[in-house]
Each structure stands twice: as structure tokens, then as C-alpha cells.
Design an enzyme around this catalytic site. Structure first.
Site, PDB file in Angstrom:
ATOM      1  N   GLU A 162     -13.169   3.753  16.287  1.00 58.98           N
ATOM      2  CA  GLU A 162     -12.288   2.864  15.529  1.00 58.98           C
ATOM      3  C   GLU A 162     -13.152   1.791  14.876  1.00 58.98           C
ATOM      4  O   GLU A 162     -12.668   0.758  14.440  1.00 58.98           O
ATOM      5  CB  GLU A 162     -11.183   2.278  16.403  1.00 58.98           C
ATOM      6  CG  GLU A 162     -11.643   1.625  17.674  1.00 58.98           C
ATOM      7  CD  GLU A 162     -10.483   1.100  18.497  1.00 58.98           C
ATOM      8  OE1 GLU A 162      -9.744   0.269  17.980  1.00 58.98           O
ATOM      9  OE2 GLU A 162     -10.336   1.524  19.657  1.00 58.98           O
TER      10      GLU A 162
ATOM     11  N   LYS B 230      -4.802  -2.528  38.003  1.00 60.88           N
ATOM     12  CA  LYS B 230      -3.380  -2.530  37.608  1.00 60.88           C
ATOM     13  C   LYS B 230      -2.936  -1.081  37.355  1.00 60.88           C
ATOM     14  O   LYS B 230      -1.852  -0.666  37.762  1.00 60.88           O
ATOM     15  CB  LYS B 230      -3.184  -3.341  36.323  1.00 60.88           C
ATOM     16  CG  LYS B 230      -3.450  -4.836  36.446  1.00 60.88           C
ATOM     17  CD  LYS B 230      -3.219  -5.507  35.084  1.00 60.88           C
ATOM     18  CE  LYS B 230      -3.813  -6.894  34.967  1.00 60.88           C
ATOM     19  NZ  LYS B 230      -3.184  -7.897  35.806  1.00 60.88           N
TER      20      LYS B 230
ATOM     21  N   CYS C  90      -8.467   3.581  21.014  1.00 61.42           N
ATOM     22  CA  CYS C  90      -9.391   4.063  22.055  1.00 61.42           C
ATOM     23  C   CYS C  90      -9.179   5.527  22.405  1.00 61.42           C
ATOM     24  O   CYS C  90      -9.934   6.094  23.202  1.00 61.42           O
ATOM     25  CB  CYS C  90      -9.254   3.216  23.312  1.00 61.42           C
ATOM     26  SG  CYS C  90      -9.618   1.495  23.004  1.00 61.42           S
TER      27      CYS C  90
ATOM     28  N   HIS D  88      -9.080   4.681  31.000  1.00 63.38           N
ATOM     29  CA  HIS D  88      -9.645   3.890  29.900  1.00 63.38           C
ATOM     30  C   HIS D  88      -9.838   2.472  30.432  1.00 63.38           C
ATOM     31  O   HIS D  88      -8.922   1.904  31.048  1.00 63.38           O
ATOM     32  CB  HIS D  88      -8.703   3.900  28.686  1.00 63.38           C
ATOM     33  CG  HIS D  88      -9.033   2.818  27.705  1.00 63.38           C
ATOM     34  ND1 HIS D  88     -10.299   2.690  27.161  1.00 63.38           N
ATOM     35  CD2 HIS D  88      -8.310   1.776  27.204  1.00 63.38           C
ATOM     36  CE1 HIS D  88     -10.321   1.639  26.357  1.00 63.38           C
ATOM     37  NE2 HIS D  88      -9.132   1.062  26.371  1.00 63.38           N
TER      38      HIS D  88
ATOM     39  N   ASP E  96     -13.261 -21.471  33.779  1.00 61.16           N
ATOM     40  CA  ASP E  96     -13.816 -21.154  35.094  1.00 61.16           C
ATOM     41  C   ASP E  96     -14.433 -19.741  35.043  1.00 61.16           C
ATOM     42  O   ASP E  96     -13.720 -18.771  34.756  1.00 61.16           O
ATOM     43  CB  ASP E  96     -12.663 -21.211  36.121  1.00 61.16           C
ATOM     44  CG  ASP E  96     -13.121 -20.887  37.538  1.00 61.16           C
ATOM     45  OD1 ASP E  96     -14.295 -20.502  37.714  1.00 61.16           O
ATOM     46  OD2 ASP E  96     -12.283 -21.018  38.457  1.00 61.16           O
TER      47      ASP E  96
ATOM     48  N   SER F  61      -4.347   2.149  21.857  1.00 60.95           N
ATOM     49  CA  SER F  61      -3.294   1.230  21.423  1.00 60.95           C
ATOM     50  C   SER F  61      -2.601   1.767  20.191  1.00 60.95           C
ATOM     51  O   SER F  61      -3.166   2.531  19.410  1.00 60.95           O
ATOM     52  CB  SER F  61      -3.905  -0.140  21.107  1.00 60.95           C
ATOM     53  OG  SER F  61      -4.099  -0.844  22.299  1.00 60.95           O
TER      54      SER F  61
ATOM     55  N   THR G 161     -13.592  -9.547  26.579  1.00 66.83           N
ATOM     56  CA  THR G 161     -13.378  -8.095  26.718  1.00 66.83           C
ATOM     57  C   THR G 161     -14.023  -7.338  25.543  1.00 66.83           C
ATOM     58  O   THR G 161     -13.636  -6.224  25.248  1.00 66.83           O
ATOM     59  CB  THR G 161     -11.872  -7.744  26.842  1.00 66.83           C
ATOM     60  OG1 THR G 161     -11.190  -8.108  25.629  1.00 66.83           O
ATOM     61  CG2 THR G 161     -11.220  -8.464  27.999  1.00 66.83           C
TER      62      THR G 161
ATOM     63  N   SER H  94      -0.082  -5.668  25.420  1.00 62.27           N
ATOM     64  CA  SER H  94      -0.895  -4.439  25.399  1.00 62.27           C
ATOM     65  C   SER H  94      -1.060  -3.874  26.816  1.00 62.27           C
ATOM     66  O   SER H  94      -1.095  -2.653  27.008  1.00 62.27           O
ATOM     67  CB  SER H  94      -2.261  -4.679  24.738  1.00 62.27           C
ATOM     68  OG  SER H  94      -3.107  -5.447  25.559  1.00 62.27           O
TER      69      SER H  94
ATOM     70  N   ASN I  16     -15.812  -3.502  26.977  1.00 63.90           N
ATOM     71  CA  ASN I  16     -14.966  -2.457  26.389  1.00 63.90           C
ATOM     72  C   ASN I  16     -15.747  -1.750  25.280  1.00 63.90           C
ATOM     73  O   ASN I  16     -16.323  -2.396  24.407  1.00 63.90           O
ATOM     74  CB  ASN I  16     -13.682  -3.079  25.810  1.00 63.90           C
ATOM     75  CG  ASN I  16     -12.635  -2.014  25.471  1.00 63.90           C
ATOM     76  OD1 ASN I  16     -12.878  -0.820  25.617  1.00 63.90           O
ATOM     77  ND2 ASN I  16     -11.470  -2.448  25.021  1.00 63.90           N
TER      78      ASN I  16
HETATM   79  P1  HMG Z   1      -5.834 -14.301  29.101  1.00 64.22           P
HETATM   80  O1  HMG Z   1      -4.445 -14.678  28.783  1.00 64.22           O
HETATM   81  O2  HMG Z   1      -6.900 -15.202  28.608  1.00 64.22           O
HETATM   82  O3  HMG Z   1      -6.052 -14.188  30.653  1.00 64.22           O
HETATM   83  O4  HMG Z   1      -6.107 -12.856  28.524  1.00 64.22           O
HETATM   84  P2  HMG Z   1      -5.003 -14.309  31.867  1.00 64.22           P
HETATM   85  O5  HMG Z   1      -4.460 -15.667  31.941  1.00 64.22           O
HETATM   86  O6  HMG Z   1      -4.062 -13.150  31.825  1.00 64.22           O
HETATM   87  O7  HMG Z   1      -6.011 -14.099  33.075  1.00 64.22           O
HETATM   88  C1  HMG Z   1      -6.666 -12.872  33.284  1.00 64.22           C
HETATM   89  C2  HMG Z   1      -6.735 -12.635  34.787  1.00 64.22           C
HETATM   90  O8  HMG Z   1      -7.634 -13.607  35.342  1.00 64.22           O
HETATM   91  C3  HMG Z   1      -5.406 -12.822  35.505  1.00 64.22           C
HETATM   92  O9  HMG Z   1      -5.376 -11.833  36.534  1.00 64.22           O
HETATM   93  C4  HMG Z   1      -5.517 -14.208  36.095  1.00 64.22           C
HETATM   94  O10 HMG Z   1      -4.702 -14.415  37.250  1.00 64.22           O
HETATM   95  C5  HMG Z   1      -6.986 -14.258  36.448  1.00 64.22           C
HETATM   96  P3  HMG Z   1      -4.011 -10.969  36.785  1.00 64.22           P
HETATM   97  O11 HMG Z   1      -2.980 -11.938  37.156  1.00 64.22           O
HETATM   98  O12 HMG Z   1      -3.721 -10.284  35.467  1.00 64.22           O
HETATM   99  O13 HMG Z   1      -4.427  -9.993  37.849  1.00 64.22           O
HETATM  100  N1  HMG Z   1      -7.561 -15.610  36.520  1.00 64.22           N
HETATM  101  C6  HMG Z   1      -8.444 -16.001  37.471  1.00 64.22           C
HETATM  102  N2  HMG Z   1      -8.990 -15.337  38.505  1.00 64.22           N
HETATM  103  C7  HMG Z   1      -9.908 -15.999  39.282  1.00 64.22           C
HETATM  104  N3  HMG Z   1     -10.238 -17.305  39.069  1.00 64.22           N
HETATM  105  C8  HMG Z   1      -9.694 -18.016  38.048  1.00 64.22           C
HETATM  106  C9  HMG Z   1      -8.753 -17.360  37.195  1.00 64.22           C
HETATM  107  N4  HMG Z   1      -8.051 -17.720  36.090  1.00 64.22           N
HETATM  108  C10 HMG Z   1      -7.325 -16.649  35.700  1.00 64.22           C
HETATM  109  N5  HMG Z   1     -10.040 -19.291  37.852  1.00 64.22           N
HETATM  110  C11 HMG Z   1      -6.306 -10.521  28.190  1.00 64.22           C
HETATM  111  C12 HMG Z   1      -6.444 -11.673  29.196  1.00 64.22           C
HETATM  112  C13 HMG Z   1      -6.757  -9.242  28.863  1.00 64.22           C
HETATM  113  C14 HMG Z   1      -4.846 -10.392  27.774  1.00 64.22           C
HETATM  114  C15 HMG Z   1      -7.208 -10.844  26.960  1.00 64.22           C
HETATM  115  O14 HMG Z   1      -8.552 -10.842  27.325  1.00 64.22           O
HETATM  116  C16 HMG Z   1      -7.018  -9.862  25.796  1.00 64.22           C
HETATM  117  O15 HMG Z   1      -6.150 -10.057  24.954  1.00 64.22           O
HETATM  118  N6  HMG Z   1      -7.862  -8.781  25.728  1.00 64.22           N
HETATM  119  C17 HMG Z   1      -7.757  -7.777  24.651  1.00 64.22           C
HETATM  120  C18 HMG Z   1      -6.611  -6.800  24.867  1.00 64.22           C
HETATM  121  C19 HMG Z   1      -6.836  -5.873  26.048  1.00 64.22           C
HETATM  122  O16 HMG Z   1      -7.931  -5.705  26.549  1.00 64.22           O
HETATM  123  N7  HMG Z   1      -5.759  -5.181  26.484  1.00 64.22           N
HETATM  124  C20 HMG Z   1      -5.840  -4.219  27.567  1.00 64.22           C
HETATM  125  C21 HMG Z   1      -4.749  -3.136  27.507  1.00 64.22           C
HETATM  126  S1  HMG Z   1      -4.663  -2.343  25.885  1.00 64.22           S
HETATM  127  C22 HMG Z   1      -6.063  -1.312  25.833  1.00 64.22           C
HETATM  128  O17 HMG Z   1      -6.689  -1.068  26.826  1.00 64.22           O
HETATM  129  C23 HMG Z   1      -6.455  -0.771  24.481  1.00 64.22           C
HETATM  130  C24 HMG Z   1      -7.681  -1.433  23.859  1.00 64.22           C
HETATM  131  O18 HMG Z   1      -8.865  -0.987  24.512  1.00 64.22           O
HETATM  132  C25 HMG Z   1      -7.745  -1.164  22.355  1.00 64.22           C
HETATM  133  C26 HMG Z   1      -7.691   0.255  21.857  1.00 64.22           C
HETATM  134  O19 HMG Z   1      -6.949   1.118  22.311  1.00 64.22           O
HETATM  135  O20 HMG Z   1      -8.385   0.502  20.866  1.00 64.22           O
HETATM  136  C27 HMG Z   1      -7.652  -2.944  24.026  1.00 64.22           C
END
Ligand code: HMG
Length: 423
Positions: A84, A253, A116, A244, A32, A330, A159, A209, A297
Site C-alpha cells: 500500500e 486483543k 495490509c 496481522h 509515559d 483496513s 505504530t 480500526s 507495523n
Molecule cells: P492512543 O489513543 O494514543 O492510545 O492510540 P490509547 O489511549 O488507546 O492507549 C494504548 C494502550 O496503552 C491502551 O491499552 C492503554 O491502556 C495503554 P489497552 O487499554 O488498549 O489495552 N496505556 C498505558 N499502558 C501502560 N502505561 C501507561 C499507559 N498509557 C496508556 N502509562 C492507537 C492507540 C493504536 C489507536 C493509535 O496508535 C493508532 O491510531 N494507530 C494506528 C491504527 C492502528 O494501528 N490500528 C490497529 C487496527 S487496524 C489494522 O491493524 C490495519 C492497519 O495495519 C492498516 C492497514 O490495514 O493497512 C493499521
């Protein structure tokens, strides 16, 4: 002689030449579209051409900064590239950038890495260098440059993103002055996100994460607050909170979590305090996530892209006000700091270039083309990929005057050419 002031004198960014609409990506993955656009808050993502690596993007941001702020390249005595997306285990991205920007040989040049946080590490080093008096009137150029790759059809795919932000730091700031009386930082060894040497794609324990990020934010903020009897900028004195930004919804959040920390109680979903927190997010955070929502990102550069957005939008009413910046890398390490937006900053940034023009100059591509580019970029890093007859696409040559052409005899090859309309 030690200095009392330090901050930003100039800022500029660069993005790759292509972009992909995330609703289209969602449809192609059978998801979706609202999950990406509302659930993550991400509308588009930047897609690099095979000829656009972290060096090329860093050079783009650096060239734009030097040209649009009329900065004197010979005044730069420190160049740090935070990334990175390094291109070599030994030779730093910054060496290529130093040459391609035509900086003086009398310059310290190196690369910094901690996911990051890498560019924030550079900003802190540059700050200390300026304050110590050892810069002797010279300036530091810190460039954050990255390409976020998780892989096709992975949870991290929506992302992804790419780009670079360049920051000129000196004892004569004209855009932002850093408040250096207080810092808050935090570190802990966690496996939330990593990229082993053998992989071009990152691995992430995505939901974990998010927890690590929020814990690091709380602990950095606690350290920042520290002994309240000393100077303490209260949260109410902060007009905008920058974080970030791996994806825009993460900022909501983060902000609600920060408000909970400041109040000492969890904001319960559905409670009036929670709703006020969401309204506060709309006021102090969301307005500065427009660029992030269209670029994705950029790892080290995401926080500073939000800072560019804020400065470009800033008016005399906001100038003089305090902002906060939170960097998370991270692995993990994090930092919370504050700064003041200086009078005239908005006008100075707006006379440079318009972010809208830059983003709209990108060529929109479909999912199939994105997948082809994703795979082509992966192949470009291998020895023997260099082709002297390679035709750099027009979508790239009109945006920049440097391109990566592949690897020959284990050495990276960059082409410079004339592109009058670039930068
Ligand atoms: P996921 O499991 O596919 O998604 O991964 P989800 O099921 O958690 O859904 C995401 C959100 O969409 C949720 O919102 C759902 O409810 C909503 P929340 O409950 O969290 O508020 N959702 C919907 N909303 C509207 N209509 C719908 C619908 N369906 C679901 N139909 C995840 C999401 C971010 C985990 C994934 O994309 C990922 O692994 N990303 C990479 C890691 C990341 O970005 N981590 C962030 C924190 S760590 C960080 O920032 C460091 C980093 O930049 C690296 C570095 O430091 O170098 C990553």
C-alpha cells in the site's frame, strides 16, 4: 495437471537501515514511555533512509531469499508485490523489482493492493495458480513491502515501521504447507484507515480500526469453522496463532477475541477464563512477536514477519504442527487460514541469515534525525528531486546494493552498486 500440495519453499525479510527506540520517542512527545512499550508492546521502530522506498525494501527481501535459499531466479513464473506504499498510480512496484532481481521475462508481474491484506491476496492467487496446475512446475514469488507513515506527533506515530518479506510459493514446499480445504474471509466497507492519493501519510480512526479488526477476525473465523461436520481443525490443534500485527498488544486483543469466538462466550476481564486466555496468548502468540516489536507495523508484511520469527525459532518438537494465520486489511477485508510447519523448516531458515544480526546491523538514531529523515523521504517523491551527486549514507550502502535517488523527468531513478557485505 492439478497439484495437491502448495506452500512455502523459502522466506526472507529486509528492514531499513535505521531504527528508533520508542522510549526515546515517548519522552520527546511528553508521553509515559510505558504507554508505548507496555500499552502498545512496541519497543523500537524501523526508520527508512530517504534512499529506501518500497521498491528498494522489496528488492532487499527478494535478493536475500534468492541468495540464501539458493533459489533459481529462472524458475519464477509469477511475481506479485503486495503493497500500500505504491510509487506510481500506473506502474507497479513489481516492474522495478522484476528488473532489479533479474527475473525471467517469462513471468507474470503485478502489484496487489488492499491495505495490509495486499500480500495475502497475492499468496491466495499464487496458491490457486500452483494448485490449478497452470504453473507448469514454475514458482511464485510474493513480496510484501511497505512503509507505515502516520505523521509526526500523531496517535499513529508509535505504530509506524517499514520493511519487506519475500515468500517463495510452489508445489514442493519445504517450510510450510498450506491447508487449503477451508478458508474464512470477510469484507465490509468501513472508514477505519485510509490514505488518499494526495497524502503520503495514512489517516486512521484508531480505536474504531481496532473494533473493525476484531469484528473481521470473528466473522472470518466463523466462516472458517462453517459446517463443523466437515474437516475442522479445532483451536486446540493449533500450536501457534499468527495475526496481522499493527502493534504487538493488538495481538493479545485478537487472541482473546478468537478464544471468545471459539468458546461462544466473552472472556470477562479478571475472570479465571480471561487469565487462562492471557496465559494462552503468552504461549501461542507472544513468542513470535519479537521481530514485530522491534520493526513496527509493516502493513502487508507484518503477518509474514511473525511467520519468519516462528520458523526461525521452530525446533523438531514444533515441526509437523498446525499454525493459523489471520490477515486484516483496513477498509476492510480479512482472511483466516491454517498451515503446517514442515520437518526441518527451522534448520533451513536458520542456515540462511539471523534476524538478530540483521536487526542489530541497523544504525540507531535519535528523534531529531528520525524527523529529518521523515521529512526528507516526503520530498524524494517529487519531480526534480534527483541529484546525481547524492551521497548514499554508509549506513545504507553496507546493508544493500540498490538505492532510490529521486525523480528526474517524472521517472524514478535507482542506483545499483557493489556492496559485498549486503544480504
Ligand atoms: P492512543 O489513543 O494514543 O492510545 O492510540 P490509547 O489511549 O488507546 O492507549 C494504548 C494502550 O496503552 C491502551 O491499552 C492503554 O491502556 C495503554 P489497552 O487499554 O488498549 O489495552 N496505556 C498505558 N499502558 C501502560 N502505561 C501507561 C499507559 N498509557 C496508556 N502509562 C492507537 C492507540 C493504536 C489507536 C493509535 O496508535 C493508532 O491510531 N494507530 C494506528 C491504527 C492502528 O494501528 N490500528 C490497529 C487496527 S487496524 C489494522 O491493524 C490495519 C492497519 O495495519 C492498516 C492497514 O490495514 O493497512 C493499521
Amino acid at each position: 495437471m492439478s497439484q495437491s500440495r502448495v506452500g512455502l519453499e523459502a522466506i526472507a525479510f529486509d528492514v531499513p537501515s535505521y531504527s528508533l527506540d520508542l522510549a526515546e520517542l515517548a519522552q520527546a512527545r511528553g508521553i509515559d514511555p510505558l504507554k508505548y512499550t507496555r500499552g502498545l508492546g512496541q519497543l523500537e521502530m524501523a526508520v527508512p533512509a530517504a534512499e529506501e522506498d518500497s521498491v528498494v525494501l522489496a528488492v532487499g527481501a527478494g535478493k536475500r531469499l534468492l541468495k540464501q535459499f539458493n533459489a533459481d531466479a529462472s524458475s519464477i513464473g509469477l511475481l506479485i508485490v503486495g503493497t500500500e506504499t505504491s510509487v506510481d498510480q500506473s506502474k507497479p512496484v513489481s516492474s522495478y523489482v522484476h528488473q532489479l532481481l533479474g527475473l525471467s521475462p517469462e513471468c507474470r508481474v503485478y502489484e496487489t493492493k488492499h491495505a495490509c491484506y495486499g500480500a495475502m491476496a497475492g499468496v491466495q492467487t499464487a496458491t490457486d495458480w500452483v494448485l490449478s496446475g497452470r504453473a507448469h512446475g514454475k514458482k511464485a514469488l510474493v513480496i510484501a513491502s511497505d512503509i507505515a507513515r502516520y505523521g509526526i506527533a500523531t496517535p499513529g506515530e508509535p505504530t509506524q515501521g517499514a520493511g519487506a518479506v519475500a515468500l517463495l510459493i510452489s508445489s514442493e514446499p519445504t517450510l510450510v504447507e498450506f491447508e487449503t480445504e477451508r478458508q474464512g474471509y470477510y469484507a465490509e466497507q468501513v472508514m477505519d484507515f485510509w490514505r488518499p492519493n494526495y497524502s503520503k501519510e495514512a489517516f486512521a480512526d484508531g480505536h474504531f480500526s481496532i473494533q473493525c479488526y476484531l469484528k473481521a477476525l470473528a466473522r472470518s473465523f466463523e466462516m472458517f469453522v462453517g459446517d463443523r461436520s466437515r474437516f475442522m481443525p479445532t483451536l486446540d490443534s493449533i500450536s501457534a496463532c499468527l495475526y496481522h500485527a499493527p502493534f504487538p498488544k493488538m495481538m493479545q486483543k485478537a487472541h482473546l477475541s478468537l478464544l471468545s469466538c471459539a468458546r461462544g462466550t466473552e472472556l470477562e476481564q479478571g475472570s479465571p477464563a480471561y487469565e487462562q486466555g492471557v496465559a494462552d496468548f503468552q504461549r501461542r502468540v507472544a513468542p513470535f512477536l519479537e521481530l514485530n516489536s522491534r520493526v513496527g507495523n509493516i502493513y502487508t508484511a507484518s503477518l509474514f514477519l511473525a511467520l519468519f520469527d516462528l520458523l526461525e525459532k521452530s525446533t523438531s518438537a514444533q515441526e509437523g504442527s498446525r499454525i493459523s494465520l489471520f490477515s486484516y486489511g483496513s477498509g476492510c477485508t480479512a482472511e483466516f487460514m491454517t498451515a503446517r510447519v514442515l520437518s526441518g523448516a527451522g534448520e533451513r531458515v536458520r542456515t540462511g541469515f539471523s534476524s538478530k544480526t540483521l536487526l542489530e546491523a541497523r544504525t540507531r538514531i535519535g528523534v531529531q534525525e528520525y524527523e529529518e529523515l521523515f521529512n526528507a523521504s516526503g520530498r524524494m517523491d517529487r519531480d526534480g528531486s534527483f541529484n546525481p551527486d547524492r551521497k548514499v549514507p554508509e549506513a545504507v550502502t553496507r546493508q544493500r546494493d540498490v538505492a532510490f535517488l529521486g525523480v528526474k523527468d517524472h521517472q524514478r531513478q535507482y542506483l545499483t552498486y557493489s556492496s559485498p557485505q549486503a544480504y
